[in-house]
Design an enzyme around this catalytic site. Sequence first.
Site, short mmCIF file in Angstrom:
data_model
loop_
_atom_site.label_atom_id
_atom_site.label_comp_id
_atom_site.label_asym_id
_atom_site.label_seq_id
_atom_site.Cartn_x
_atom_site.Cartn_y
_atom_site.Cartn_z
N LYS A 55 0.84 -1.21 0.00
CA LYS A 55 0.00 0.00 0.00
C LYS A 55 0.87 1.25 0.00
O LYS A 55 0.63 2.21 -0.74
CB LYS A 55 -0.90 0.03 1.24
CG LYS A 55 -2.09 -0.91 1.18
CD LYS A 55 -2.83 -0.93 2.52
CE LYS A 55 -3.99 -1.91 2.48
NZ LYS A 55 -4.63 -2.12 3.78
N GLN A 99 -4.62 -1.29 9.77
CA GLN A 99 -4.59 -2.64 9.21
C GLN A 99 -5.21 -3.65 10.18
O GLN A 99 -4.83 -3.71 11.35
CB GLN A 99 -3.14 -3.02 8.88
CG GLN A 99 -2.99 -4.35 8.18
CD GLN A 99 -3.64 -4.40 6.81
OE1 GLN A 99 -3.59 -3.44 6.05
NE2 GLN A 99 -4.28 -5.51 6.50
N ASP A 122 -11.08 3.11 4.35
CA ASP A 122 -11.49 1.71 4.27
C ASP A 122 -13.02 1.57 4.20
O ASP A 122 -13.53 0.50 3.90
CB ASP A 122 -10.99 0.93 5.51
CG ASP A 122 -9.63 0.27 5.26
OD1 ASP A 122 -9.33 -0.03 4.08
OD2 ASP A 122 -8.89 0.06 6.23
#
Length: 301
Positions: A55, A99, A122
């Site tokens: 990422k 994460q 997200d």
Amino acid sequence: MAEARIIDGKSFAAGLRARIGRQVAVLKARHGIIPGLAAVLVGDDPASQVYVRSKEKQTAEAGMASVGRRLAADTSQEALLTIVNALNTDPAVHGILVQLPLPDQIDTRAIIEAVDPAKDVDGFHPINVGRLVNGEDALAPCTPVGCAMMLKDVLGDLSGLNAVIVGRSTIVGKPMAQLLLAENCTVTVAHSRTRDLPAVCRNADILVAAVGRAQMIKGDWIKPGATVIDVGINRIEAPEKGVGKTRLVGDVAFDEAVQVAGAITPVPGGVGPMTIACLLQNTLVACCRQNGIDVPDDPGE
Ligand code: NDP
């Protein structure tokens, strides 16, 4: 019947990342703004480390600023909340991703809800979940956003098509259903209690598999000509490659499905590469919204 068209997620994602890179350059030149994405990683789970590194690399390649926060596996809930709050108020950070999975001592729900919804790239915060359901401007989860983009690219207008989604998780199945409903599909969400799943799947013009069971969906579950999006990532033994070797497969029995479907995503190289590209897309959108400006048009190559 001819074999299905293979939907090349890798090249689709590369094109999307290049387009985002050009838009970021315009944003910088015209407004002096550089979108910033913060990735918070707690602990040393190897898969999460690989994913976060990837990422960060792609964020930098798109011309965005990448802010990394690496924290020890025994980080407390309070310490993590302090970091999330600092990122929430940092004007150089427009997107925050924490994460998952998080270590056991941390309440994942509390952390998701601590992220500023405007920076929640997200799309997991309940405010964004609610906005997506209401059909308002939301930051939606990256994997289903990528699936919807590929479907529109392959099929054009999705209006009136029967879409069957197998799986009802909060990160894939449910948001996928909302995105396809917004595209005027007739949506069915199937799950582990669904009766006669093969018959339900055979009704699908669009079949999205997000189950996490290797090659569960067979060729004869697929309507001839249907478009199949395989989200599943499963590692299975591959004795043909040597003793102890493994390979990745999806939730769809690809070799059978490719004989019946009209178009299908492979695993790997289908949905997977789109997820990070859509994270960058969400960061660009979040950045523009926070600055009260429209996302710049693509100036072209
Ligand atoms: P979850 O485990 O959260 O959800 C799985 C869903 O599948 C559940 O709704 C479950 O039903 C349903 N299910 C399980 N077994 C069956 C069955 N036998 N028949 C019908 N439905 C069943 O998984 P995720 O949604 O997080 O992930 C799904 C897959 O996608 C995984 O392989 C994951 O690795 C992959 N993935 C890939 C991503 C990418 O970037 N390509 C990103 C995210 C996930 P119930 O609710 O009734 O239990």
